[in-house]
Scaffold this motif. Structure first.
Motif, PDB file in Angstrom:
ATOM      1  N   GLU A 151      49.326   3.143 -15.744  1.00  0.00           N
ATOM      2  CA  GLU A 151      49.310   4.391 -16.509  1.00  0.00           C
ATOM      3  C   GLU A 151      49.210   5.607 -15.594  1.00  0.00           C
ATOM      4  O   GLU A 151      49.751   6.669 -15.904  1.00  0.00           O
ATOM      5  N   LEU A 152      48.538   5.476 -14.454  1.00  0.00           N
ATOM      6  CA  LEU A 152      48.491   6.571 -13.490  1.00  0.00           C
ATOM      7  C   LEU A 152      49.884   6.804 -12.906  1.00  0.00           C
ATOM      8  O   LEU A 152      50.301   7.952 -12.712  1.00  0.00           O
ATOM      9  N   ASN A 153      50.638   5.729 -12.670  1.00  0.00           N
ATOM     10  CA  ASN A 153      52.018   5.877 -12.210  1.00  0.00           C
ATOM     11  C   ASN A 153      52.877   6.580 -13.249  1.00  0.00           C
ATOM     12  O   ASN A 153      53.766   7.359 -12.902  1.00  0.00           O
ATOM     13  N   LEU A 154      52.621   6.313 -14.532  1.00  0.00           N
ATOM     14  CA  LEU A 154      53.350   7.023 -15.593  1.00  0.00           C
ATOM     15  C   LEU A 154      53.043   8.515 -15.550  1.00  0.00           C
ATOM     16  O   LEU A 154      53.940   9.344 -15.742  1.00  0.00           O
ATOM     17  N   MET A 155      51.786   8.877 -15.295  1.00  0.00           N
ATOM     18  CA  MET A 155      51.420  10.291 -15.165  1.00  0.00           C
ATOM     19  C   MET A 155      52.162  10.925 -13.996  1.00  0.00           C
ATOM     20  O   MET A 155      52.693  12.036 -14.104  1.00  0.00           O
ATOM     21  N   LEU A 156      52.230  10.225 -12.872  1.00  0.00           N
ATOM     22  CA  LEU A 156      52.974  10.737 -11.715  1.00  0.00           C
ATOM     23  C   LEU A 156      54.446  10.944 -12.054  1.00  0.00           C
ATOM     24  O   LEU A 156      55.064  11.924 -11.631  1.00  0.00           O
ATOM     25  N   GLU A 157      55.019  10.031 -12.821  1.00  0.00           N
ATOM     26  CA  GLU A 157      56.422  10.163 -13.234  1.00  0.00           C
ATOM     27  C   GLU A 157      56.609  11.380 -14.142  1.00  0.00           C
ATOM     28  O   GLU A 157      57.589  12.111 -14.016  1.00  0.00           O
ATOM     29  N   VAL A 158      55.680  11.617 -15.039  1.00  0.00           N
ATOM     30  CA  VAL A 158      55.763  12.796 -15.912  1.00  0.00           C
ATOM     31  C   VAL A 158      55.690  14.073 -15.068  1.00  0.00           C
ATOM     32  O   VAL A 158      56.453  15.019 -15.290  1.00  0.00           O
TER      33      VAL A 158
END
Length: 175
Positions: A151-158
């Protein structure tokens, strides 16, 4: 992207300078990172460390009043707004009006930054109401609070998408 700053700012939410030293009072990108601050070693502590090497300066605010002070003192290029943000003191979690008020404040700026909203885990009805309020306030994305590395990687992608869409893939301090 990279970030330095407020991760170690504690309750004061202080920002520390970072790599890049851009002309806009920070690094290549000033990131407002709001968070209620009730969890130890949370995503909000890890995110600035991941972004720091690229010159992103994270300006951490643990309540709505401090976030308003940060916004008044420098240009914010991207804002992460936790809807569970207390208005005044971090211990006033039950009075978590700061996130919604921060969204309203950001929307009224002459150049509102792209905003990523972190929603609270509540009832489906509350989630729907908060999602609608965030979108009405101009939020670019609404995400769940990151709880693991994926989920932290998803935040980075956003955040990467914000940079691409709103700044054409260039650092805002160079725009």
């Amino acid at each position: 992207m990279g970030a330095t700053g407020g991760a170690n700012g504690g309750a004061s939410g202080g920002a520390s300078g970072g790599a890049g030293g851009g002309a806009n009072g920070g690094g290549r990108l000033n990131l407002l990172l709001s968070h209620g601050g009730w969890e130890q070693d949370s995503w909000v502590d890890r995110l600035p460390r991941l972004l720091e090497p690229m010159g992103v300066v994270s300006h951490r605010a643990e309540n709505g009043k401090h976030a308003a002070t940060v916004i008044e003192s420098m240009p914010i290029h991207i804002a992460i707004v936790d809807l569970a943000l207390p208005l005044d003191r971090p211990e006033d979690v039950e009075f978590a009006e700061g996130g919604v008020r921060l969204l309203e404040l950001l929307a009224r700026l002459s150049q509102p930054p792209p905003t990523v909203v972190v929603r609270r885990s509540r009832t489906h009805r509350d989630d729907t109401r908060e999602l609608n309020a965030a979108l009405r306030a101009g939020a670019y994305a609404v995400v769940d609070r990151p709880s693991d590395t994926h989920e932290l990687n998803l935040m980075l992608e956003v955040l990467r998408r914000c940079l691409t869409r709103f700044y054409e893939g260039r650092w805002p301090s160079g725009v």
